[in-house]
Design a protein around this motif. Structure first.
Motif, PDB file in Angstrom:
ATOM      1  N   VAL A  48       0.796  -1.249   0.084  1.00  0.00           N
ATOM      2  CA  VAL A  48      -0.014  -0.019  -0.076  1.00  0.00           C
ATOM      3  C   VAL A  48       0.839   1.177  -0.010  1.00  0.00           C
ATOM      4  O   VAL A  48       0.663   2.242  -0.604  1.00  0.00           O
ATOM      5  N   THR A  49       1.895   1.217   0.735  1.00  0.00           N
ATOM      6  CA  THR A  49       3.092   2.312   0.670  1.00  0.00           C
ATOM      7  C   THR A  49       3.509   2.519  -0.772  1.00  0.00           C
ATOM      8  O   THR A  49       3.342   3.590  -1.226  1.00  0.00           O
ATOM      9  N   ALA A  50       3.799   1.402  -1.531  1.00  0.00           N
ATOM     10  CA  ALA A  50       4.201   1.581  -2.939  1.00  0.00           C
ATOM     11  C   ALA A  50       3.024   2.175  -3.590  1.00  0.00           C
ATOM     12  O   ALA A  50       3.214   3.152  -4.676  1.00  0.00           O
ATOM     13  N   GLN A  51       1.977   1.585  -3.608  1.00  0.00           N
ATOM     14  CA  GLN A  51       0.747   2.226  -4.620  1.00  0.00           C
ATOM     15  C   GLN A  51       0.485   3.510  -4.032  1.00  0.00           C
ATOM     16  O   GLN A  51       0.078   4.365  -4.976  1.00  0.00           O
ATOM     17  N   THR A  52       0.433   4.123  -2.843  1.00  0.00           N
ATOM     18  CA  THR A  52       0.424   5.241  -2.475  1.00  0.00           C
ATOM     19  C   THR A  52       1.256   6.179  -3.246  1.00  0.00           C
ATOM     20  O   THR A  52       1.108   7.343  -3.945  1.00  0.00           O
ATOM     21  N   ILE A  53       2.545   6.020  -3.127  1.00  0.00           N
ATOM     22  CA  ILE A  53       3.605   6.790  -3.750  1.00  0.00           C
ATOM     23  C   ILE A  53       3.495   6.995  -5.318  1.00  0.00           C
ATOM     24  O   ILE A  53       3.345   7.863  -5.892  1.00  0.00           O
ATOM     25  N   LEU A  54       2.942   5.732  -6.021  1.00  0.00           N
ATOM     26  CA  LEU A  54       2.475   5.580  -7.427  1.00  0.00           C
ATOM     27  C   LEU A  54       1.049   6.322  -7.616  1.00  0.00           C
ATOM     28  O   LEU A  54       0.621   6.488  -8.783  1.00  0.00           O
ATOM     29  N   GLY A  55       0.464   6.721  -6.666  1.00  0.00           N
ATOM     30  CA  GLY A  55      -0.775   7.378  -6.894  1.00  0.00           C
ATOM     31  C   GLY A  55      -1.803   6.388  -7.493  1.00  0.00           C
ATOM     32  O   GLY A  55      -2.860   6.950  -8.343  1.00  0.00           O
ATOM     33  N   LEU A  56      -1.892   5.184  -7.089  1.00  0.00           N
ATOM     34  CA  LEU A  56      -2.523   4.035  -7.642  1.00  0.00           C
ATOM     35  C   LEU A  56      -3.997   3.965  -6.781  1.00  0.00           C
ATOM     36  O   LEU A  56      -4.806   3.120  -7.150  1.00  0.00           O
ATOM     37  N   LEU A  57      -3.897   4.516  -5.772  1.00  0.00           N
ATOM     38  CA  LEU A  57      -5.141   4.239  -4.756  1.00  0.00           C
ATOM     39  C   LEU A  57      -6.116   5.345  -5.208  1.00  0.00           C
ATOM     40  O   LEU A  57      -5.855   6.526  -5.149  1.00  0.00           O
ATOM     41  N   LYS A  58      -7.358   4.891  -5.308  1.00  0.00           N
ATOM     42  CA  LYS A  58      -8.641   5.673  -5.658  1.00  0.00           C
ATOM     43  C   LYS A  58      -9.229   6.452  -4.364  1.00  0.00           C
ATOM     44  O   LYS A  58      -9.223   5.786  -3.304  1.00  0.00           O
ATOM     45  N   PRO A  61     -12.159   4.976  -2.029  1.00  0.00           N
ATOM     46  CA  PRO A  61     -12.380   4.765  -0.478  1.00  0.00           C
ATOM     47  C   PRO A  61     -11.098   5.106   0.293  1.00  0.00           C
ATOM     48  O   PRO A  61     -10.939   5.177   1.454  1.00  0.00           O
ATOM     49  N   ALA A  62      -9.741   5.551  -0.449  1.00  0.00           N
ATOM     50  CA  ALA A  62      -8.661   5.676   0.255  1.00  0.00           C
ATOM     51  C   ALA A  62      -8.642   7.275   0.670  1.00  0.00           C
ATOM     52  O   ALA A  62      -9.287   8.095   0.042  1.00  0.00           O
ATOM     53  N   MET A  63      -8.029   7.333   1.931  1.00  0.00           N
ATOM     54  CA  MET A  63      -7.866   8.484   2.370  1.00  0.00           C
ATOM     55  C   MET A  63      -6.547   8.871   2.744  1.00  0.00           C
ATOM     56  O   MET A  63      -5.645   8.162   3.545  1.00  0.00           O
ATOM     57  N   ILE A  64      -5.764   9.550   1.969  1.00  0.00           N
ATOM     58  CA  ILE A  64      -4.381   9.842   2.186  1.00  0.00           C
ATOM     59  C   ILE A  64      -4.088  11.062   2.774  1.00  0.00           C
ATOM     60  O   ILE A  64      -4.531  12.218   2.232  1.00  0.00           O
ATOM     61  N   GLU A  65      -3.115  11.008   3.653  1.00  0.00           N
ATOM     62  CA  GLU A  65      -2.600  12.161   4.557  1.00  0.00           C
ATOM     63  C   GLU A  65      -1.233  12.219   4.410  1.00  0.00           C
ATOM     64  O   GLU A  65      -0.605  11.158   4.138  1.00  0.00           O
ATOM     65  N   GLY A  66      -0.523  13.398   4.590  1.00  0.00           N
ATOM     66  CA  GLY A  66       1.015  13.170   4.847  1.00  0.00           C
ATOM     67  C   GLY A  66       1.656  13.861   3.623  1.00  0.00           C
ATOM     68  O   GLY A  66       1.029  14.439   2.758  1.00  0.00           O
ATOM     69  N   SER A  67       2.895  13.755   3.442  1.00  0.00           N
ATOM     70  CA  SER A  67       3.610  14.117   2.120  1.00  0.00           C
ATOM     71  C   SER A  67       4.608  13.329   1.583  1.00  0.00           C
ATOM     72  O   SER A  67       5.128  12.313   2.304  1.00  0.00           O
ATOM     73  N   ILE A  68       4.551  13.219   0.255  1.00  0.00           N
ATOM     74  CA  ILE A  68       5.394  12.306  -0.533  1.00  0.00           C
ATOM     75  C   ILE A  68       6.157  13.255  -1.555  1.00  0.00           C
ATOM     76  O   ILE A  68       5.357  13.881  -2.577  1.00  0.00           O
ATOM     77  N   LYS A  69       7.528  13.448  -1.342  1.00  0.00           N
ATOM     78  CA  LYS A  69       7.873  14.546  -2.377  1.00  0.00           C
ATOM     79  C   LYS A  69       9.062  13.772  -3.294  1.00  0.00           C
ATOM     80  O   LYS A  69       9.669  13.068  -2.653  1.00  0.00           O
ATOM     81  N   ARG A  87       4.110   8.243 -13.905  1.00  0.00           N
ATOM     82  CA  ARG A  87       4.228   7.001 -13.925  1.00  0.00           C
ATOM     83  C   ARG A  87       5.143   6.535 -15.037  1.00  0.00           C
ATOM     84  O   ARG A  87       4.795   6.719 -16.071  1.00  0.00           O
ATOM     85  N   GLY A  88       6.119   5.518 -14.818  1.00  0.00           N
ATOM     86  CA  GLY A  88       6.688   4.730 -16.012  1.00  0.00           C
ATOM     87  C   GLY A  88       7.970   5.664 -16.119  1.00  0.00           C
ATOM     88  O   GLY A  88       8.853   5.094 -16.421  1.00  0.00           O
ATOM     89  N   LYS A  89       7.905   6.917 -16.574  1.00  0.00           N
ATOM     90  CA  LYS A  89       8.935   7.792 -16.991  1.00  0.00           C
ATOM     91  C   LYS A  89       9.732   8.211 -15.928  1.00  0.00           C
ATOM     92  O   LYS A  89      10.909   7.890 -15.913  1.00  0.00           O
ATOM     93  N   GLU A  90       9.062   8.474 -14.766  1.00  0.00           N
ATOM     94  CA  GLU A  90      10.111   8.889 -13.700  1.00  0.00           C
ATOM     95  C   GLU A  90      10.040   7.846 -12.634  1.00  0.00           C
ATOM     96  O   GLU A  90      11.231   7.528 -12.171  1.00  0.00           O
ATOM     97  N   ILE A  91       8.966   7.314 -12.393  1.00  0.00           N
ATOM     98  CA  ILE A  91       8.885   6.113 -11.400  1.00  0.00           C
ATOM     99  C   ILE A  91       8.184   4.851 -11.951  1.00  0.00           C
ATOM    100  O   ILE A  91       6.968   4.954 -12.484  1.00  0.00           O
TER     101      ILE A  91
END
Ligand code: SF4
Length: 330
Positions: A48-58, A61-69, A87-91
């Motif tokens: 889930v950490t990886a999917q959050t970094i990749l913006g794959l969670l909708k 129902p997902a509730m995302i807080e905090g920061s990913i730079k 996605r793909g090009k950078e990560i």
């Protein structure tokens, strides 16, 4: 220098059974040109950490807080369109099941070409040449012929190599590999791990390597972060973690690794199971399974304690407050 900086990340999900705290206040950095391993049992929040970094969670129902730079750019709240470019090009991401990453109706070459074309200005013949060169680089025999074959004509190991090839053909700066060797047999696993190390050296890609198996990352990674029940409980360089583990959970994981000298003996194991994500216990989430649990462990979540060499561990055994409070061991 860090390429990804994650600060106080929370990924929660609203379900009929309650709030699932899949990732709960996780902070870490991925440095340039390193392999960082996220290790823990299934359900600990690694994927889930990886999917959050990749913006794959909708969301919802997902509730995302905090920061990913990423290189200073904030990713939390980024639009789908902006993520599509990233996605793909950078990560890039490599998943556990290579078979499910390919569409059975199209040749592997066409699918790889489509992925590369999204992020590149190359023409069709140039893309084909680039992909065949990458197939050669990851050790696909007769790469030119294989380009026009279908996924069912490949073994699992070969498909995983192709997935790595097509991911790297997009020249990502960061690669997230989620259990990339779990579905492969042991000899192919070793080949894929060696391949990832070689490619990381050659392309200077920074890698987040997700696995439940500490043995797999011993040779491969630079640093290890151990996750349990949605939290990172220990961070250290690979040698430091293997030589001087501090958290009881990490010690349990290390003790339960298969060793040659244990032939004929019962393998040690960590009692109990990872709690379900909507019923994590109060206090330290590991306390129902911990042989050192104290009263305070059931009441308060321990803060991280920093040791030498960047070693960090969240456990009441190392917190002064535990001693000054005079809390008795059980
Ligand atoms: Fe065990 Fe307490 Fe440390 Fe948690 S905080 S790992 S229960 S000793």
């Amino acid at each position: 220098m860090s390429i990804i900086q994650v600060e106080h990340l929370k990924s929660f999900f609203k379900t009929d059974e309650g709030i699932v705290k899949a990732v709960d206040d996780v902070s870490f950095e991925l440095r340039e040109n390193e392999i960082l391993a996220l290790v823990g049992e299934s359900g600990c929040g690694k994927s889930v950490t990886a999917q959050t970094i990749l913006g794959l969670l909708k969301s919802p129902p997902a509730m995302i807080e905090g920061s990913i730079k990423y290189h200073g750019q904030e990713l939390v709240g980024l639009s789908n369109k902006a993520y599509h470019k990233l996605r793909g090009k950078e990560i890039g991401m490599i998943f556990q099941e290579p078979m499910s990453a390919f569409d059975p109706l199209y040749t592997v070459g066409d699918q790889a070409a489509e992925a590369v074309a999204v992020h590149s200005k190359l023409n069709k013949p140039e893309i084909r040449d680039k992909i065949i060169a990458m197939f050669n680089k990851v050790g696909i025999p007769e790469a030119e012929n294989r380009y026009d074959e279908y996924p069912h004509q490949m073994s699992g190991g070969m498909l995983q190599r192709m997935l790595i090839a097509l991911t790297l053909a997009c020249d990502p700066k960061v690669l997230i590999a989620d259990e990339p060797t779990t579905a492969l047999d042991v000899t192919i696993q070793a080949q894929v791990l060696n391949l990832m190390r070689d490619l990381q050296n050659e392309f200077n890609t920074s890698i987040i390597f997700i696995t439940h198996d500490l043995g797999v990352v011993a040779e491969l990674s630079d640093r290890i972060h151990v996750m349990y029940a949605g939290k990172i409980v220990e961070k250290a360089d690979v040698v430091e973690l293997f030589d001087h583990p501090k958290h009881p959970y990490t010690k349990g994981l290390l003790a339960s690794r298969l060793k040659r000298e244990m032939k004929g003996q019962i393998l040690p194991f960590i009692k109990g199971t990872v709690p379900r994500a909507f019923e994590f216990p109060e206090g330290c989430r590991f306390h129902p399974r911990c042989p050192h649990a104290m009263e305070i462990c059931k009441q308060k979540d321990p803060d991280p304690v920093a040791f030498e060499n960047g070693h960090v561990c969240s456990c009441w055994l190392y917190l002064k407050q535990n001693k000054t409070d005079g809390v008795e061991s059980q």
